[in-house]
Design a protein around this motif. Structure first.
Motif, PDB file in Angstrom:
ATOM      1  N   TRP A  44       0.838  -1.185   0.000  1.00 22.03           N
ATOM      2  CA  TRP A  44       0.000   0.000   0.000  1.00 22.03           C
ATOM      3  C   TRP A  44       0.878   1.242   0.000  1.00 22.03           C
ATOM      4  O   TRP A  44       1.835   1.354   0.766  1.00 22.03           O
ATOM      5  N   GLU A  46       0.779   5.149   0.618  1.00 19.39           N
ATOM      6  CA  GLU A  46      -0.037   6.227   1.197  1.00 19.39           C
ATOM      7  C   GLU A  46      -0.067   7.474   0.323  1.00 19.39           C
ATOM      8  O   GLU A  46      -1.027   8.243   0.367  1.00 19.39           O
ATOM      9  N   LEU A  49      -2.421   6.332  -2.587  1.00 20.11           N
ATOM     10  CA  LEU A  49      -3.613   5.650  -2.068  1.00 20.11           C
ATOM     11  C   LEU A  49      -4.019   4.463  -2.935  1.00 20.11           C
ATOM     12  O   LEU A  49      -5.186   4.285  -3.300  1.00 20.11           O
ATOM     13  N   ARG A  50      -3.013   3.659  -3.279  1.00 19.93           N
ATOM     14  CA  ARG A  50      -3.260   2.427  -4.022  1.00 19.93           C
ATOM     15  C   ARG A  50      -2.085   1.486  -3.792  1.00 19.93           C
ATOM     16  O   ARG A  50      -1.056   1.883  -3.265  1.00 19.93           O
ATOM     17  N   TYR A  74      -6.881  -3.872  -4.694  1.00 20.07           N
ATOM     18  CA  TYR A  74      -7.688  -3.005  -3.830  1.00 20.07           C
ATOM     19  C   TYR A  74      -9.092  -3.574  -3.654  1.00 20.07           C
ATOM     20  O   TYR A  74      -9.651  -3.556  -2.555  1.00 20.07           O
ATOM     21  N   ARG A  80      -9.263  -0.942   4.767  1.00 23.41           N
ATOM     22  CA  ARG A  80      -8.008  -0.427   5.311  1.00 23.41           C
ATOM     23  C   ARG A  80      -8.242   0.401   6.575  1.00 23.41           C
ATOM     24  O   ARG A  80      -7.343   0.965   7.125  1.00 23.41           O
TER      25      ARG A  80
END
Length: 81
Positions: A44, A46, A49-50, A74, A80
């Protein structure tokens, strides 16, 4: 989580993707390979965001394939939050 396998068609090229989840420092990551390729680790990210490949081999993936794999990971990953 169980091992995953799914088919993708990216830019007219078929891919048989295999992804195996594992935990690293309490973070869910995936060992991903496709069409018999070497294994890529997706973690992941940050900032974007994927899920994204990490390490030097990440540059070997086309952006379109990377995004399709990230999207599929995802979809199957537990929340999450």
């Amino acid at each position: 989580m169980k091992k995953l396998s799914f088919n993708l068609l990216v830019d007219g090229v078929p891919y048989m993707v295999k992804a195996e989840p594992f935990s690293f420092n309490d973070e869910l990551r995936y060992n991903v390979s496709f069409n018999g390729s070497e294994t890529f680790i997706f973690a992941w990210d940050e900032d974007t965001l994927r899920y994204a490949p990490i390490g030097e081999v990440a540059t070997e993936l086309s952006m379109a394939l990377e995004q399709e794999i990230a999207s599929r990971l995802y979809e199957v990953t537990p929340s999450r939050e």
